[in-house]
Design a protein around this motif. Sequence first.
Motif, short mmCIF file in Angstrom:
data_model
loop_
_atom_site.label_atom_id
_atom_site.label_comp_id
_atom_site.label_asym_id
_atom_site.label_seq_id
_atom_site.Cartn_x
_atom_site.Cartn_y
_atom_site.Cartn_z
N GLN A 199 1.78 -4.43 9.27
CA GLN A 199 1.79 -3.10 9.87
C GLN A 199 2.55 -2.11 9.00
O GLN A 199 2.09 -0.98 8.79
CB GLN A 199 2.40 -3.14 11.27
CG GLN A 199 1.54 -3.83 12.30
CD GLN A 199 2.26 -4.05 13.62
OE1 GLN A 199 3.42 -3.69 13.79
NE2 GLN A 199 1.56 -4.67 14.57
N GLU A 200 3.71 -2.52 8.50
CA GLU A 200 4.51 -1.62 7.67
C GLU A 200 3.83 -1.31 6.34
O GLU A 200 3.88 -0.19 5.87
CB GLU A 200 5.92 -2.20 7.44
CG GLU A 200 6.75 -2.26 8.69
CD GLU A 200 6.90 -0.90 9.40
OE1 GLU A 200 7.03 0.13 8.73
OE2 GLU A 200 6.86 -0.89 10.65
N VAL A 201 3.15 -2.30 5.78
CA VAL A 201 2.42 -2.07 4.53
C VAL A 201 1.24 -1.13 4.78
O VAL A 201 0.97 -0.23 3.98
CB VAL A 201 1.96 -3.41 3.91
CG1 VAL A 201 0.95 -3.19 2.79
CG2 VAL A 201 3.16 -4.20 3.40
N LEU A 202 0.56 -1.29 5.90
CA LEU A 202 -0.55 -0.38 6.24
C LEU A 202 -0.06 1.04 6.48
O LEU A 202 -0.75 1.99 6.14
CB LEU A 202 -1.31 -0.90 7.46
CG LEU A 202 -2.16 -2.15 7.23
CD1 LEU A 202 -2.75 -2.64 8.55
CD2 LEU A 202 -3.27 -1.86 6.23
N LYS A 203 1.12 1.18 7.08
CA LYS A 203 1.69 2.50 7.33
C LYS A 203 2.08 3.19 6.03
O LYS A 203 2.02 4.42 5.95
CB LYS A 203 2.95 2.40 8.22
CG LYS A 203 2.69 2.13 9.66
CD LYS A 203 4.02 2.10 10.40
CE LYS A 203 3.92 1.52 11.78
NZ LYS A 203 5.23 1.37 12.42
N ASN A 204 2.52 2.43 5.07
CA ASN A 204 3.06 3.02 3.85
C ASN A 204 2.59 2.26 2.61
O ASN A 204 3.39 1.69 1.88
CB ASN A 204 4.60 3.01 3.93
CG ASN A 204 5.23 4.04 3.05
OD1 ASN A 204 4.56 4.71 2.27
ND2 ASN A 204 6.53 4.18 3.16
N PRO A 205 1.28 2.27 2.34
CA PRO A 205 0.77 1.48 1.21
C PRO A 205 1.17 2.02 -0.16
O PRO A 205 1.12 1.31 -1.15
CB PRO A 205 -0.76 1.54 1.40
CG PRO A 205 -0.98 2.80 2.16
CD PRO A 205 0.22 2.97 3.05
#
Length: 92
Positions: free
Chosen positions: A15-21
């Motif tokens: 989720q965090e990677v998708l939010k801030n790729p």
Amino acid sequence: MAKNWTTEEEEIIKQEVLKNPNNLREAFFIASLKTGRTATSVCTRYYGAMNEEKETKDEQIKKLSIEIIKLYDLNLELKQQLEDATKAKFIN
């Protein structure tokens, strides 16, 4: 003692990677705060076990072997064409 990763922790990382790729360092840091793990361990988990694009060494070797065989075959073909052209030049 190392503890096993849970699916919930891996989901937080995703989720965090998708939010801030575009800023994975920040994504890993935020995921580390949420999971209670270090940012380094989150990063290692993401690139090690979770990264779906990761190829095994065997897969990489297989792809390279196929490319080498293709280049070898192309080399043989070009060599034959050169020999044919050379023979044709001397015949004419």
